[in-house]
Design a protein around this motif. Structure first.
Motif, short mmCIF file in Angstrom:
data_model
loop_
_atom_site.label_atom_id
_atom_site.label_comp_id
_atom_site.label_asym_id
_atom_site.label_seq_id
_atom_site.Cartn_x
_atom_site.Cartn_y
_atom_site.Cartn_z
N PRO A 194 -13.15 3.80 -18.32
CA PRO A 194 -12.73 3.94 -16.92
C PRO A 194 -12.41 5.40 -16.59
O PRO A 194 -11.92 6.15 -17.46
CB PRO A 194 -11.47 3.07 -16.83
N PRO A 195 -12.66 5.84 -15.38
CA PRO A 195 -12.48 7.25 -15.03
C PRO A 195 -11.03 7.73 -15.07
O PRO A 195 -10.79 8.93 -15.10
CB PRO A 195 -13.05 7.34 -13.61
N ASP A 196 -10.06 6.79 -15.07
CA ASP A 196 -8.66 7.22 -15.07
C ASP A 196 -8.11 7.45 -16.47
O ASP A 196 -6.94 7.83 -16.63
CB ASP A 196 -7.79 6.19 -14.35
N VAL A 197 -8.93 7.25 -17.51
CA VAL A 197 -8.47 7.49 -18.88
C VAL A 197 -8.46 9.00 -19.15
O VAL A 197 -9.44 9.69 -18.89
CB VAL A 197 -9.38 6.77 -19.90
N GLN B 36 -10.22 18.00 -14.66
CA GLN B 36 -10.84 17.13 -15.65
C GLN B 36 -12.31 16.81 -15.37
O GLN B 36 -13.01 16.35 -16.24
CB GLN B 36 -10.06 15.82 -15.75
N VAL B 37 -12.77 17.04 -14.15
CA VAL B 37 -14.12 16.61 -13.78
C VAL B 37 -15.16 17.56 -14.37
O VAL B 37 -15.05 18.78 -14.24
CB VAL B 37 -14.28 16.53 -12.25
N VAL C 179 -12.78 1.55 -25.35
CA VAL C 179 -11.58 2.21 -24.84
C VAL C 179 -10.31 1.45 -25.18
O VAL C 179 -9.20 2.01 -25.11
CB VAL C 179 -11.70 2.43 -23.32
N ALA C 180 -10.43 0.19 -25.61
CA ALA C 180 -9.25 -0.56 -26.05
C ALA C 180 -8.54 0.15 -27.19
O ALA C 180 -7.33 -0.02 -27.38
CB ALA C 180 -9.65 -1.97 -26.48
N GLU D 53 -19.29 10.66 -19.18
CA GLU D 53 -18.89 9.27 -19.38
C GLU D 53 -18.28 8.99 -20.76
O GLU D 53 -17.96 7.84 -21.06
CB GLU D 53 -20.10 8.35 -19.15
N VAL D 54 -18.14 10.01 -21.59
CA VAL D 54 -17.48 9.95 -22.90
C VAL D 54 -18.39 9.34 -23.96
O VAL D 54 -18.64 9.94 -25.00
CB VAL D 54 -16.14 9.20 -22.86
#
Length: 584
Positions: free
Chosen positions: A359-362, A510-511, A286-287, A338-339
Motif C-alpha cells: 500500500p502507498p501509505d507504508v 517519499q515519491v 507487506v504483512a 512499488e517496492v
C-alpha cells in the motif's frame, strides 16, 4: 560470586555438570529444567544420563570450540563509556554490512573497531555485523552457527563485541547483528540431544524445522526470544537482522515473529531506545512489516531483493537464475515505485505467482535496499563484485539510485571504494565428509544457476575449504587512496551527504517518479533527479530541469544542458537539483 546455570533437558532422567573439580549432579526442577551454581571463569560441560560431555546450549563463551566446554562469564563487568540510553534508529540510517573475519587483516572485532572512524567520515550510521554466533573452525560466513548465545572466539569473543558496540555508539554509529534462528549448522549441533528443539512436522532447506508449534515448543520459543533480548541488553545492540524468516514455520495462534516483536516493543518502551527487528524474507508480503496490532508480524523492516535484482540486471544485462524476470527499464521503474516487482505477478524463477502489493501509505524506510550484500556478491559463482564487470560510472549510477531513493540503503564492506577483493563463499569444517559435501554443493549450484555461461565453460568455482578462498576476501584498505578507488570513495561520501542534506532522516519527499528510454533512466525524488546512461553513445534526455550537483562521467566528457533537457555522455551518471533542500 556464584551464578545460577540452568538447562532444559526434558527427556533426561539426570544431568551432571562436569568441571575441573569433577562431576556433580544438577538439581532437578519442574518442566524438565535442571539447575546448578558456578563461579565466573568456571569451565563446564553437561552430561545427560551419563552420556558424553556437551557444551551449554545457552553458553555465552566457548573459548576452545563449539565442541569444547563452556565457560561462565560475567557480562555485567564491562565498563561502558557510552550512555545506556544511546540508541541509533535503523530506519533513519545509512547501513553498512561487514564480515568481521575479512573486514580487516586481523579479522577481529577489536580490529574492526579501529575502522569505525572511516565509516563515520563516509556517513554510515548503522553497521550490520554478519553472524557472530559460534561456528566450527575459524573462517566462515557464520550462517552455520551452533553456539547461538556465544560470540565466535576467533572474532574476539563476547567482551570484544561489547567494546565494539561501545566504540560505535561513541561515534554516533549503531550496530545491527545478523542472527540465525531458522536452523543450526551441521557440525557441533547438539540441541536435539537436550530436547525437542526440532520437528519433523515441518521441513526447511536444511532439514527438520525448528519446533515452534509442536509439543514442548514453549521452551524452544523462549530459547529464541531470550537470545534476541539479551543482544539488546547485555551488548546494547540496536537492531537484529533475522535470517530467512520464511523458514521459521509456525502454525500456532501467535507466530514467533509477532511474539518477538511484542517482547522487543516492551523492551523498547522500558529503555527508550529505538530497538529494531529487520527480517530477511523472500515472501514479498507487506504483512511482514505490518504492526502486530493490525494483524501483521511486526517486523520494523525487511530486506528487498527485488530492488537489487532490478538495478543489477538493468545495469549489467545479466538474466541468469533469479534475474530472469528483471532487466527491463519498466521493471526498474516498478521496483522503485512499488517496492516489489513480484507483487502478485508470475515469477518464472519460482514457477508461481508471487507476492502482494505494498500500500502507498507504508513507510518506504521499512525496506532495506542495496546494490551489494553478502548474498548477492558471495553467492555468485566467483564471488565477484559489480565493479569487476561494470565501468565505474555505471557502478556510480547504481549507488545514486540506491542512496537517493526513499528506502533505507545498505552498503557492503568495501563497496564504497569499489574494492578489488571478491567475497566468495568459504568454510572451515574439520570433517572430511562434510567438507566434500560442501564442495560438491557449490559445484552443483554453479551449474544450476548458469554461472558457466557468464564466466566461461572452463571457470572453476573457488574451493570453500581452501584457506586461500577466505584470504582472498580480506579487504585491502590501502586501495582507497589510489585511483579509481579514491574517486569512487568520494562519490559515495558525496551521495550520502546529499541524501542527508536533501532528505534528512528519510521521512520526507517519499515519491519516486522515474522516466526512461531504451538505454537511460531517470529517477526523480523531490528536487533531485538521478540520470543514468548505460549506452555507449551520448543520449539526450528531455524534460529534465535543474543544475548538475554531482556527476560521474568517462574521462574527457561532461553533462551539458540542451533545450528543455540534458545531454548525458556515454556510460555516465548525473544528479541534478531543481531546488534547495528542505530545512530539517
Amino acid at each position: 560470586m556464584v551464578r545460577p546455570v540452568r538447562l532444559w533437558a526434558p527427556n533426561a532422567r539426570a544431568v551432571d555438570v562436569i568441571t575441573d573439580a569433577g562431576r556433580q549432579p544438577m538439581q532437578s526442577e519442574a518442566a524438565g529444567w535442571f539447575i546448578t551454581e558456578l563461579a565466573p571463569g568456571t569451565t563446564y560441560s553437561f552430561s545427560l544420563d551419563g552420556g558424553p560431555a556437551r557444551p551449554d546450549p545457552r553458553s555465552a563463551y566457548q573459548p576452545e570450540s563449539v565442541h569444547g566446554p563452556s565457560q561462565v562469564i560475567d557480562l555485567s563487568r564491562y565498563s561502558w563509556r557510552s550512555a545506556p540510553e544511546v540508541g541509533i534508529d535503523a530506519l533513519t540510517s545509512v547501513m553498512y554490512e561487514i564480515h568481521v573475519g575479512t573486514f580487516t587483516s586481523d579479522g577481529t572485532l577489536a580490529a574492526a573497531a579501529t575502522r569505525l572512524p572511516d565509516l563515520a567520515r563516509l556517513g554510515v550510521t548503522m553497521v550490520e555485523l554478519m553472524p557472530l554466533a559460534a561456528f566450527p573452525g575459524r573462517a566462515g560466513w557464520g550462517y552455520d552457527g551452533v553456539g547461538l548465545w556465544a560470540v565466535h572466539e576467533a572474532y574476539g569473543g563476547p567482551e570484544q563485541l561489547q567494546a565494539f558496540v561501545d566504540a560505535a555508539h561513541e561515534l554516533g554509529i549503531g550496530v545491527c547483528l545478523d542472527v540465525v534462528y531458522n536452523h543450526l549448522g551441521p557440525s557441533g549441533n547438539y540441541l536435539a540431544e537436550f530436547g525437542p528443539y526440532f520437528t519433523d512436522a515441518h521441513h526447511t532447506p536444511w532439514g527438520a524445522a525448528i519446533n515452534l508449534d509442536g509439543p514442548d515448543s514453549r521452551p524452544v520459543r523462549d530459547f529464541i526470544i531470550d537470545n534476541a533480548l539479551r543482544w539488546f541488553t547485555d551488548f546494547r545492540i540496536d537492531a537484529l537482522r533475522l535470517d530467512a524468516v520464511h523458514a521459521l514455520i509456525d502454525d500456532s495462534a501467535t507466530h514467533l515473529l509477532a511474539e518477538l516483536s511484542d517482547r522487543v516493543g516492551e523492551l523498547r518502551a522500558s529503555t527508550g531506545r529505538p530497538l529494531r527487528l529487520i527480517a530477511e524474507s523472500d515472501l514479498n508480503d507487506v504483512a511482514m512489516v505490518t504492526p502486530t496490532s493490525r494483524g501483521g508480524l511486526g517486523m520494523d523492516a525487511q530486506w528487498d531483493d527485488d530492488i537489487h535484482h532490478a538495478v543489477h540486471a538493468w545495469l549489467t544485462g545479466e538474466r541468469q537464475g533469479y534475474y530472469a524476470d528483471f532487466g527491463e527499464s519498466t521493471v526498474l521503474a516498478k521496483a522503485l515505485t512499488e517496492v516489489f516487482v513480484h507483487n502478485g505477478t508470475f515469477s518464472s524463477f519460482r514457477g508461481v505467482h508471487w507476492g502482494a502489493p505494498v500500500p502507498p501509505d507504508v513507510d518506504a524506510r521499512r525496506f532495506i535496499t542495496f546494490t551489494e550484500n553478502h548474498d548477492q556478491v558471495g553467492n555468485r559463482g566467483m564471488g565477484d563484485r559489480p565493479s569487476e564487470r561494470l565501468p565505474s560510472s555505471l557502478v556510480a549510477g547504481g549507488a545514486a539510485l540506491m542512496l537517493l531513493a526513499p528506502f533505507t540503503p545498505m552498503l557492503f564492506m568495501g563497496q564504497e571504494w569499489s574494492a578489488s577483493t571478491p567475497f566468495p563463499f568459504f568454510t572451515d569444517h574439520a570433517e572430511d565428509e562434510l567438507a566434500h559435501a560442501i564442495r560438491e554443493g557449490r559445484r552443483k549450484e554453479f551449474a544450476e544457476h548458469g554461472w558457466a555461461d557468464l564466466y566461461g565453460p572452463d571457470a572453476a568455482v573457488p574451493d570453500p575449504q581452501d584457506p586461500a578462498t577466505a584470504d582472498s576476501a580480506v579487504l585491502n584498505w590501502d586501495e582507497r587512496t589510489t585511483e579509481p578507488h579514491a574517486r569512487m570513495l568520494q562519490w559515495y561520501t558525496d551521495l550520502i551527504a546529499l541524501r542527508r542534506e536533501y532528505f534528512g532522516d528519510g521521512a520526507h519527499e517519499q515519491v519516486v517518479t522515474p522516466s526512461f528510454g531504451d538505454h537511460w533512466f531517470a529517477m526523480r525524488r523531490g528536487p533531485l533527479t538521478v540520470l543514468v546512461n548505460r549506452y555507449e553513445s551520448e543520449v539526450s534526455i528531455p524534460d529534465v530541469s535543474g543544475e548538475v550537483v554531482l556527476s560521474y562521467c568517462q574521462p574527457g566528457t561532461e553533462v551539458s544542458r540542451i533545450d528543455a533537457g540534458v545531454s548525458l555522455p556515454a556510460l555516465s551518471t548525473a544528479v541534478l537539483s531543481s531546488g534547495a533542500p528542505t530545512t530539517f
